[in-house]
Design a protein around this motif. Structure first.
Motif, mmCIF file in Angstrom:
data_model
loop_
_atom_site.group_PDB
_atom_site.id
_atom_site.type_symbol
_atom_site.label_atom_id
_atom_site.label_comp_id
_atom_site.label_asym_id
_atom_site.label_seq_id
_atom_site.Cartn_x
_atom_site.Cartn_y
_atom_site.Cartn_z
ATOM 1 N N GLN A 221 19.926 56.795 10.869
ATOM 2 C CA GLN A 221 20.235 55.881 9.768
ATOM 3 C C GLN A 221 21.705 55.465 9.812
ATOM 4 O O GLN A 221 22.038 54.287 9.631
ATOM 5 N N ARG A 225 23.359 51.783 10.751
ATOM 6 C CA ARG A 225 24.341 51.166 9.841
ATOM 7 C C ARG A 225 25.601 50.751 10.598
ATOM 8 O O ARG A 225 26.132 49.658 10.376
ATOM 9 N N ARG A 228 24.810 47.682 12.796
ATOM 10 C CA ARG A 228 24.728 46.472 11.981
ATOM 11 C C ARG A 228 26.124 45.990 11.570
ATOM 12 O O ARG A 228 26.418 44.798 11.594
ATOM 13 N N TYR A 253 22.947 41.967 5.732
ATOM 14 C CA TYR A 253 23.901 42.211 4.659
ATOM 15 C C TYR A 253 23.555 41.207 3.570
ATOM 16 O O TYR A 253 23.794 40.017 3.715
ATOM 17 N N ASP A 262 30.775 48.981 3.630
ATOM 18 C CA ASP A 262 30.791 49.532 4.991
ATOM 19 C C ASP A 262 32.167 49.379 5.630
ATOM 20 O O ASP A 262 32.618 50.258 6.366
#
Length: 296
Positions: A221, A225, A228, A253, A262
């Protein structure tokens, strides 16, 4: 075999040139070994380096010939590296401070390079390090001693190529399809659910998460993240308002707040081209500001 190298030179605050050489390993070592770095600087005293020096999710082997290096990850006590160390994945912002004069060689490994080449369980030292002299005996100390005798920076290339080739030949660990999972996540730019990923590789989600974390040291996960985020950041740097909104949507997003959250996690600070979180992004710069300074 053709080896490519680059050389970076710039002035420090004391007007002393710093030389930073980048070399590529032989093809047989890819994708586990990404780059070799040779850094020599005659500056005396403390050298504060950018927090973006280390790429998210990668690992680094460090051979310090001269000087002292201290690492300070966010929300983690600072630590001084031994002469021969491997630094685990950075999953947050960090600062690197060096006391010069400095001479060191740094090897950038990919997300599962340490597990493949050295067989180390990386979840135990995420955002931290391991002393190679304690973990691997005198093997890397001997390699470092050979590196210290090179007369030109590119002399490190055959020494390191041979060392990592020997690691592969010695019988490295099986990656258990995790390399394929990583490639798939990167190809999808992190735009995939963990349930879908588990289904594609014919595993239950708990089994997939356990295998992925044991090999890479990062939960899938979090890796998704980070992937991305890096994809979105690279895309946004090439755009101007209002084009960034379409790019955000393509990178899952849903709004600026998610992206800024982030950015704060992975970079530790809000860049000056962002308005406060409650407002919108006014404009992305056309320069090359990135969270990855060396190689992604």
């Amino acid at each position: 075999m053709t080896l490519c190298s680059e050389k970076l030179s710039y002035k420090t605050s004391n007007i002393v040139p710093m030389n930073f050489h980048i070399f590529h390993p032989e093809d047989a070592l890819r994708p586990y070994v990404k780059q070799y770095y040779y850094w020599e600087d005659n500056t005396r005293g403390v050298i504060q380096l950018p927090q973006s020096l280390f790429a998210l999710g990668d690992q680094y082997m460090v051979f310090i010939q001269e000087g002292e290096a201290t690492v300070k990850p966010a929300n983690h006590p600072a630590y001084t590296l031994p002469a021969h160390a491997i630094i685990g994945h950075f999953t947050c912002a960090c600062q690197l401070q060096v006391k010069g004069p400095v001479k060191m060689v740094i090897v950038q490994l990919n997300v599962y390079g340490c597990y493949k080449l050295l067989g180390l369980d990386t979840p135990a030292f995420t955002n931290y390090y391991r002393n190679l002299d304690v973990t691997c005996g005198d093997m890397w100390a001997n390699i470092s001693a050979r590196i210290a005798k090179v007369r030109t920076p590119d002399g490190i290339i055959p020494i390191l190529n041979n060392a990592y080739r020997d690691c592969l030949d010695a019988g490295s660990r099986s990656l258990r399809q995790v390399d394929e999972m990583v490639d798939y996540l990167v190809a999808r730019k992190g735009n995939i659910s963990l349930d879908e990923l588990a289904h594609i590789f014919h595993l239950s989600r708990p089994t997939m998460e356990r295998i992925f974390t044991s090999v890479t040291g990062i939960p899938p996960q979090l890796f998704t993240r980070m992937t991305r985020f890096k994809t979105a950041l690279k895309s946004l740097q090439q755009l101007n308002f209002p084009q960034w909104q379409a790019s955000m949507s393509r990178n899952v997003y849903y709004n600026q707040a998610m992206f800024v959250k982030d950015y704060l996690l992975f970079n530790g600070e809000l860049p000056d081209y962002f308005e406060p979180v409650a407002t919108t992004i006014a404009q992305m710069p056309s320069g090359n500001r990135q969270m990855v300074a060396v190689a992604s």
